[in-house]
Scaffold this motif. Structure first.
Motif, PDB file in Angstrom:
ATOM      1  N   GLU A 147     -16.147  30.717   8.889  1.00 17.06           N
ATOM      2  CA  GLU A 147     -16.460  32.124   9.068  1.00 17.06           C
ATOM      3  C   GLU A 147     -16.903  32.358  10.493  1.00 17.06           C
ATOM      4  O   GLU A 147     -17.642  31.558  11.067  1.00 17.06           O
ATOM      5  CB  GLU A 147     -17.551  32.571   8.097  1.00 17.06           C
ATOM      6  CG  GLU A 147     -17.045  32.734   6.691  1.00 17.06           C
ATOM      7  CD  GLU A 147     -18.034  33.460   5.781  1.00 17.06           C
ATOM      8  OE1 GLU A 147     -19.007  34.062   6.285  1.00 17.06           O
ATOM      9  OE2 GLU A 147     -17.821  33.418   4.572  1.00 17.06           O
ATOM     10  N   ASP A 149     -18.224  35.797  12.769  1.00 16.25           N
ATOM     11  CA  ASP A 149     -18.607  37.210  12.684  1.00 16.25           C
ATOM     12  C   ASP A 149     -18.460  37.721  11.249  1.00 16.25           C
ATOM     13  O   ASP A 149     -17.944  38.816  11.009  1.00 16.25           O
ATOM     14  CB  ASP A 149     -17.775  38.081  13.640  1.00 16.25           C
ATOM     15  CG  ASP A 149     -18.121  37.846  15.096  1.00 16.25           C
ATOM     16  OD1 ASP A 149     -19.249  37.374  15.371  1.00 16.25           O
ATOM     17  OD2 ASP A 149     -17.264  38.133  15.957  1.00 16.25           O
ATOM     18  N   ASP A 150     -18.878  36.894  10.295  1.00 12.62           N
ATOM     19  CA  ASP A 150     -18.827  37.224   8.864  1.00 12.62           C
ATOM     20  C   ASP A 150     -17.418  37.490   8.347  1.00 12.62           C
ATOM     21  O   ASP A 150     -17.237  38.164   7.335  1.00 12.62           O
ATOM     22  CB  ASP A 150     -19.728  38.429   8.545  1.00 12.62           C
ATOM     23  CG  ASP A 150     -21.192  38.112   8.779  1.00 12.62           C
ATOM     24  OD1 ASP A 150     -21.595  36.955   8.552  1.00 12.62           O
ATOM     25  OD2 ASP A 150     -21.934  39.025   9.207  1.00 12.62           O
ATOM     26  N   LYS A 151     -16.418  36.974   9.050  1.00 20.39           N
ATOM     27  CA  LYS A 151     -15.033  37.127   8.608  1.00 20.39           C
ATOM     28  C   LYS A 151     -14.423  35.749   8.397  1.00 20.39           C
ATOM     29  O   LYS A 151     -14.631  34.841   9.197  1.00 20.39           O
ATOM     30  CB  LYS A 151     -14.217  37.897   9.651  1.00 20.39           C
ATOM     31  CG  LYS A 151     -14.668  39.318   9.821  1.00 20.39           C
ATOM     32  CD  LYS A 151     -13.852  40.024  10.854  1.00 20.39           C
ATOM     33  CE  LYS A 151     -14.406  41.441  11.030  1.00 20.39           C
ATOM     34  NZ  LYS A 151     -13.918  42.074  12.222  1.00 20.39           N
ATOM     35  N   LYS A 156     -11.904  32.812   8.608  1.00 18.47           N
ATOM     36  CA  LYS A 156     -10.918  32.397   9.605  1.00 18.47           C
ATOM     37  C   LYS A 156     -10.333  31.055   9.182  1.00 18.47           C
ATOM     38  O   LYS A 156     -10.818  30.401   8.270  1.00 18.47           O
ATOM     39  CB  LYS A 156     -11.563  32.253  10.984  1.00 18.47           C
ATOM     40  CG  LYS A 156     -12.208  33.505  11.514  1.00 18.47           C
ATOM     41  CD  LYS A 156     -11.184  34.468  12.023  1.00 18.47           C
ATOM     42  CE  LYS A 156     -11.871  35.695  12.620  1.00 18.47           C
ATOM     43  NZ  LYS A 156     -10.939  36.641  13.131  1.00 18.47           N
TER      44      LYS A 156
END
Length: 162
Positions: free
Chosen positions: A119, A121-123, A125
């Motif tokens: 993760e 930036d809280d996304k 990947k």
């Protein structure tokens, strides 16, 4: 004659079904193991840029052109001080004395690559580590521009306290 052909067809069918079931069970076992793995043992070391191999690797790329030829020396100069270390469940970026840890989890493994999730930036990947010739690896992820041309080799262990 008909009985022999029928018998052979049945034997072949049973053999194929048995092979298919064994293959499916093996795939299921490997998938199960992959879900439990963190970083594979062969990656558990520090990796440093292999400048010469990276240049040759880039030249063999289908994307090689004059623009990339001009960018490669800059890309190599920018990355030659960076090292990567894989630990049990993380990848550490080492730049001079600074270290940045990134938690990673293996999601897929093939004979030629590893795919990890992480993760940023809280996304969610994806990080891909591709095996290359000579025990080298290629590391690719979103935001790592130009990394498709870079090869990393196992770092030399330095002796301390002679």
């Amino acid at each position: 004659m008909f009985k022999k052909i029928t018998f052979n067809a049945i034997v072949l069918l049973v053999f194929n079904l048995t092979f298919y079931q064994a293959s499916a069970q093996t795939h299921q076992a490997v998938s199960s193991i992959n879900n439990e793995l963190s970083v594979p043992e062969e990656l558990l070391t520090t990796w440093e840029l292999d400048e010469a191999a990276s240049m040759e690797y880039a030249k063999k790329s289908a994307h090689w052109n004059e623009h990339i030829a001009n960018l490669m020396p800059k890309l190599i100069a920018t990355n030659k001080q960076i090292k990567y270390r894989f630990n049990k469940d993380e990848m550490v970026t080492i730049e001079a004395v600074k270290e940045h840890e990134l938690a990673i989890s293996l999601t897929k493994q093939t004979l030629t690559s590893y795919i990890f999730k992480f993760e940023f930036d809280d996304k969610p990947k994806q990080l891909q580590v591709i095996k290359a010739a000579g025990g080298r690896i290629n590391i690719q992820a979103d935001g790592l521009l130009g990394y498709q041309f870079l090869l990393w080799k196992k770092g030399r262990e330095r002796l301390t306290g002679v």
